[in-house]
Design a protein around this motif. Structure first.
Motif: not given
Length: 236
Positions: A92-111
């Motif tokens: 599996t390969l997926q983008p991960m979001h930790n929250g933060g700014e509403y509506g942000r599309t850039t992931p914090d990191f990729y897993l």
């Protein structure tokens, strides 16, 4: 059409009459269930292990995970594990979001994750090989199952014991009533147990290396193969 219907009805009635004539009352029966069990030492262990990488970019996560997986495979082959006993079971390969700014599309990191199923037949070196797997890149082990290679032989042995157990039970029951068992009227393999199957005693992994006493950290225990049969004997 009425003539054809009449013929069909007559044939149906004749069939029912013949079936009723052929029905015979059941003989006196004793119905028992037999269980057979064979305990053997495991001959191989199946390990489900995983590699997990977190990176800022998709390509970096995928590349690092593939690199670690390749290192694990190369290490296992050097330790004598056959290539056919190493299988990739999940990727599996997926983008991960930790929250933060509403509506942000850039992931914090990729897993990136890659799981492999490995069959190790060198049991006396299992702890050593498992330690090496961690050293070359594995992040976690999901499960360890001990099993035997020639399972069919032990299934047959367990089945034989199950039949003997059923016969012993039937003899004991009828003897209490001053009777004895005759020939077998019916037999069915499976019963409530669902047929022969391997059952594994739990083997808990305390660590990937050796314990403080210098002994192995994994106990294989025994593989228990069971068989169940239902048997009906005629009472004489």
């Amino acid at each position: 059409m009425r003539k054809i219907n009449l013929i069909v009805l007559l044939l149906f009635a004749m069939t029912m009459l013949q079936a009723q004539a052929q029905q015979q009352p059941l003989p006196p029966l004793v119905n028992v269930s037999g269980v057979g069990e064979v305990k053997v030492q495991p001959t191989e262990v199946v390990v489900n292990l995983g590699v997990e990488t977190r990176e800022k970019t998709l390509d970096a996560a995928r590349s690092e995970t593939d690199k670690k997986a390749a290192a694990i495979i190369n290490y296992l082959k050097k330790q004598g594990v056959d290539a056919k006993d190493i299988q990739t079971s999940y990727v599996t390969l997926q983008p991960m979001h930790n929250g933060g700014e509403y509506g942000r599309t850039t992931p914090d990191f990729y897993l990136a994750q890659k799981n492999m199923t490995v069959t190790i037949k060198i049991l006396n070196r299992f702890d050593e090989i498992l330690s090496g797997i961690y050293n070359v890149g594995a992040n976690h082990v999901h499960g360890i199952n001990f099993q035997v290679t020639d399972l069919e032989k032990y299934k047959a042995e367990a089945r034989k014991k199950a039949v003997a157990d059923a016969k012993q039970k039937a003899s004991a029951l009828t003897a209490e009533l001053d009777a004895k068992i005759g020939r077998v009227y019916a037999i069915n393999e499976g019963g409530s147990g669902g047929g022969p199957r391997p059952m594994y005693k739990s083997a808990m992994m305390e660590s990937a290396a050796y314990d403080g006493a210098g002994g192995p950290s994994i106990a294989g225990g025994e593989v228990v193969v069971t068989a169940n049969v239902d048997v009906s004997f005629i009472i004489e």
